[in-house]
Design an enzyme around this catalytic site. Structure first.
Site, PDB file in Angstrom:
ATOM      1  N   ALA A  62      28.807  27.322 113.803  1.00  0.00           N
ATOM      2  CA  ALA A  62      30.057  26.567 113.809  1.00  0.00           C
ATOM      3  C   ALA A  62      30.900  26.911 112.584  1.00  0.00           C
ATOM      4  O   ALA A  62      30.406  27.443 111.589  1.00  0.00           O
ATOM      5  CB  ALA A  62      29.761  25.067 113.840  1.00  0.00           C
ATOM      6  N   GLY A 109      25.427  26.893 116.173  1.00  0.00           N
ATOM      7  CA  GLY A 109      26.199  26.931 117.408  1.00  0.00           C
ATOM      8  C   GLY A 109      26.162  28.283 118.095  1.00  0.00           C
ATOM      9  O   GLY A 109      26.280  28.375 119.316  1.00  0.00           O
ATOM     10  N   GLU A 112      23.094  28.177 120.105  1.00  0.00           N
ATOM     11  CA  GLU A 112      23.311  27.233 121.203  1.00  0.00           C
ATOM     12  C   GLU A 112      24.165  27.876 122.297  1.00  0.00           C
ATOM     13  O   GLU A 112      23.914  27.687 123.497  1.00  0.00           O
ATOM     14  CB  GLU A 112      23.967  25.962 120.673  1.00  0.00           C
ATOM     15  CG  GLU A 112      23.019  25.130 119.813  1.00  0.00           C
ATOM     16  CD  GLU A 112      23.699  23.938 119.181  1.00  0.00           C
ATOM     17  OE1 GLU A 112      23.238  22.812 119.420  1.00  0.00           O
ATOM     18  OE2 GLU A 112      24.682  24.130 118.431  1.00  0.00           O
ATOM     19  N   GLU A 132      20.831  23.690 111.080  1.00  0.00           N
ATOM     20  CA  GLU A 132      21.741  22.578 110.787  1.00  0.00           C
ATOM     21  C   GLU A 132      21.173  21.559 109.802  1.00  0.00           C
ATOM     22  O   GLU A 132      21.927  20.926 109.050  1.00  0.00           O
ATOM     23  CB  GLU A 132      22.132  21.864 112.094  1.00  0.00           C
ATOM     24  CG  GLU A 132      23.136  22.613 112.947  1.00  0.00           C
ATOM     25  CD  GLU A 132      22.505  23.596 113.903  1.00  0.00           C
ATOM     26  OE1 GLU A 132      23.196  24.083 114.798  1.00  0.00           O
ATOM     27  OE2 GLU A 132      21.282  23.884 113.750  1.00  0.00           O
TER      28      GLU A 132
END
Length: 258
Positions: A62, A109, A112, A132
């Site tokens: 992210a 992310g 993911e 994270e």
């Protein structure tokens, strides 16, 4: 699409994330991914997609700087997570197979996103992880739900609680990725696999993707019933007639998606 590049090669769309320096998944990149899916659906000639990253990474995760800006403006992070989850769920259910070709790093992310794709091919020295917890947060785009389904609860818990990535080769051993290749051969191998998918009937491919993910919402028997229903429906298609004729005539089928 500012942060994605699409090249179409013989029924395969090669989609590159291009957001320097680390292909971070900013809100604008996620919007571009959604727009890309719309574009692929509109082009009925595309029968497989390869998603990879330009430069050194697939995606390092992210956009943390954007997190700071959201916090300053009072952004609601639960809504951000729900938006990302919905997009990645759309990828997982997308009727055209999407292959993630991962080199460099797929972290947070980025991983993911890769896990929502139908298949993952990796460079042998790639790094895959969900770090994270080092930031005092947790995966928010489905990582806590998808990772244990691929590698088991214990190993997934270890990866998240240590924040330590695994290599591409280890990802294959654990079942997170299908194949590992030297980085210089990764995209070539992804294209070869995509061409195999593209040669199949689009209706059959769509049905298989739907059935393999039906266990999330259907019971075992409901899944079996859906399989029988789709099996019967596909026999009415022109592609089924072509496939059966090609088998009898000992030639390659020419599926047209009808």
């Amino acid at each position: 699409m500012k942060y994605l590049q699409i090249k179409k090669e013989n029924r395969v769309a090669v989609v590159s994330i291009n957001h320097e320096p680390a292909n971070a998944l900013s809100s604008n990149v996620l919007k571009d991914i959604s727009a890309m899916l719309d574009h692929i659906l509109e082009d009925n000639k595309i029968r497989a997609v390869i998603l990879h990253g330009e430069g050194r990474f697939f995606s390092a995760g992210a956009d943390i700087k954007e997190f700071v800006e959201f916090a300053k403006s009072g952004g609601v992070f639960s809504q951000l997570a729900e938006s990302g989850q919905q997009l990645f769920e759309r990828i997982e259910k997308f009727p055209v197979p999407i292959i993630a070709a991962i080199h460099g790093a797929a972290l947070g992310g980025g991983l993911e996103l890769a896990m929502s794709c139908h298949l993952r091919l990796v460079a042998e020295d790639a790094k895959l992880g969900l770090p994270e917890l080092q930031l005092g947060i947790i995966p928010g785009f489905g990582g806590t739900q998808r990772l244990p389904k691929y590698i088991g609860t214990g190993r997934a818990l270890e990866m998240m609680l240590t924040s330590e990535p695994i290599s591409g080769q280890e990802a294959v051993k654990l079942g997170l990725a299908s194949h590992a290749y030297p980085q210089e051969k990764l995209l070539e191998e992804a294209k070869a696999l995509a061409q195999k998918f593209a040669a199949k009937s689009p209706g059959s491919v769509k049905a298989v993707i739907s059935l393999l993910h039906s266990h999330k919402t259907l019971t075992y028997q409901e899944g079996m019933d859906l399989e029988a229903k789709l099996f019967g429906e596909l026999f009415k298609s022109g592609d089924a007639r072509e496939g059966i004729s090609a088998f009898i005539e000992k030639r390659k089928p020419n599926f047209k998606g009808n």
